[in-house]
Design an enzyme around this catalytic site. Sequence first.
Site, PDB file in Angstrom:
ATOM      1  N   CYS A  85     -13.063   0.761  25.862  1.00 17.27           N
ATOM      2  CA  CYS A  85     -14.457   1.005  26.245  1.00 17.27           C
ATOM      3  C   CYS A  85     -15.186   1.777  25.143  1.00 17.27           C
ATOM      4  CB  CYS A  85     -14.525   1.705  27.597  1.00 17.27           C
ATOM      5  SG  CYS A  85     -16.170   1.651  28.344  1.00 17.27           S
ATOM      6  N   HIS A 197     -11.941  -2.661  30.670  1.00 18.66           N
ATOM      7  CA  HIS A 197     -10.935  -1.670  31.053  1.00 18.66           C
ATOM      8  C   HIS A 197      -9.678  -2.364  31.550  1.00 18.66           C
ATOM      9  CE1 HIS A 197     -13.404   2.000  30.804  1.00 18.66           C
ATOM     10  NE2 HIS A 197     -14.401   1.192  31.112  1.00 18.66           N
ATOM     11  N   GLU A 199      -6.964  -1.051  32.230  1.00 20.10           N
ATOM     12  CA  GLU A 199      -6.343  -0.182  33.249  1.00 20.10           C
ATOM     13  C   GLU A 199      -7.042  -0.277  34.595  1.00 20.10           C
ATOM     14  OE1 GLU A 199      -8.076   0.780  30.674  1.00 20.10           O
ATOM     15  OE2 GLU A 199      -9.648   2.107  31.401  1.00 20.10           O
TER      16      GLU A 199
END
Lengths: 217, 281
Positions: A85, A197, A199
């Site tokens: 990001c 992202h 994650e």
Amino acid sequence: MTVNLKQVVIVDYELGNLFSVKHACNKVGLETILSFDKREIENASAIILPGVGAFGDAMDNLNKLDLAEPIKDFIATGKPFLGVCLGMQLLFEESEEFGAKKGLGIVPGVIKKFPKEFRNKKMRVPQIAWNQIEKPENVDWGTTALKGIKDKEFMYFIHSFYAQPIDRSDILTITNYNDFEYCSAIHNKNVSAMQFHPEKSGEIGLKIYDNFKNLIV
Amino acid sequence: MIATRIIPRLDIKGPNLVKGIHLEGLRVLGKPEDFARYYYENGADELMFMDVVASLYERNSLQDIISRTAKELFIPLTVGGGIRNLDNIKSVLRAGADKVSINTAAIKNPDFIKKAASKFGSSTIVLAIEAIKQPDGKYFAYIDNGREYTGLEVVEWAKRGEELGAGEIVITSVDREGTGIGFDTELIKSVADAVSVPVIAHGGAGKLSDFEEVLKNDVSAVAISSILHYKAITQFQSQKDKLEEGNLEFLKSGKKYSKIEALTIQEIKTAIASKGILTRN
């Protein structure tokens, strides 16, 4: 019996999604150290630069903690580096956010704000969405952190600014937001960086952290 | 191209997942962690946790639930209910939330949105608007779970919230919430047309065609509860005896809620995909 775990240093510069990145690493069996210590960063076997928020604040924090040079020195060693990001955007030369602000300057190019509309259609900014990552022609994901990810897979995005690299060869993925196409991930030697992202992109996103783990010697 | 997000909304009271009608009359449905995992595995695009009593009794037991969830579920988590100051935001984010939603504190002090957005970034701050339709057809924003009138007109407040720096707006029809009679598309459309940040529609989903209807508008996501909970609950029946606190009558009776279809996220996604709306898997 001792198990030798692979280890990654997550740069802690008081900004961002540190914990979700840590949880994802831990989930794929990667041991994490959160650190703003210069020496720890220079000597790491791998680095993740996370980040959520404003480019200017982030650079100010990196400079205040005296981390810009150690990060550049680390990248020069050729060991695996992952930006996520804002951690991707910081690698570029500058951002137009709140007037031109200098970045780390590792990847040639700039960070720009999404237009308010594109082809007479409203662009909702920030983009907060699951969007697709597309493989540019002549790019092979097989040797990168995206190994095993299928073309046009959905990833989670949340951002108002996007990267515009100068060298086409740095582009790892393209994303289309309301017909506006932009570079959503880059690769440059040992550096991989994603605007989305991984994650927060479910089990498929975790696969990217697993791939990153496998790049660590 | 982007996929329309389906966001299960989990109302939390103490340690329990609850659900009411018009944000009132809360019934205990089970353990939030069980439902969260079940929705994650079924393709939820995000999870929204709402501490429904924090705003009234100053409690915040949600934090523990969030930190346990964030370690295991790798999708965005939005947390709201009782967020009053920058420290509250910081601790919820540290527990693992990605975004915070703010209603009451924003209306009492609009400057709070501005401060929060500048400290944590606009994309972290979700403005929650709880709307009630007035006899003259106008919509007004309410606070404290739809109990307190504010005199703020919904569209004006939404625009103001965007100017102050909110990165997303979740618009709840308190009139429809928990009823299953469909989204208030007039309300949702008026807000979506007025702002340029993503808009999440909430309140009233009761059957498949409701999604098709609301998604004719430029909304980025739908937040839903009962329609999913009443299906998911069948998975966790065996655990209901372990619950101790709150209104358990509904749960123990094994009754169904007749006005609301019980659906899975996949059933909803398949149905809207067949209408040409892009979804993730």
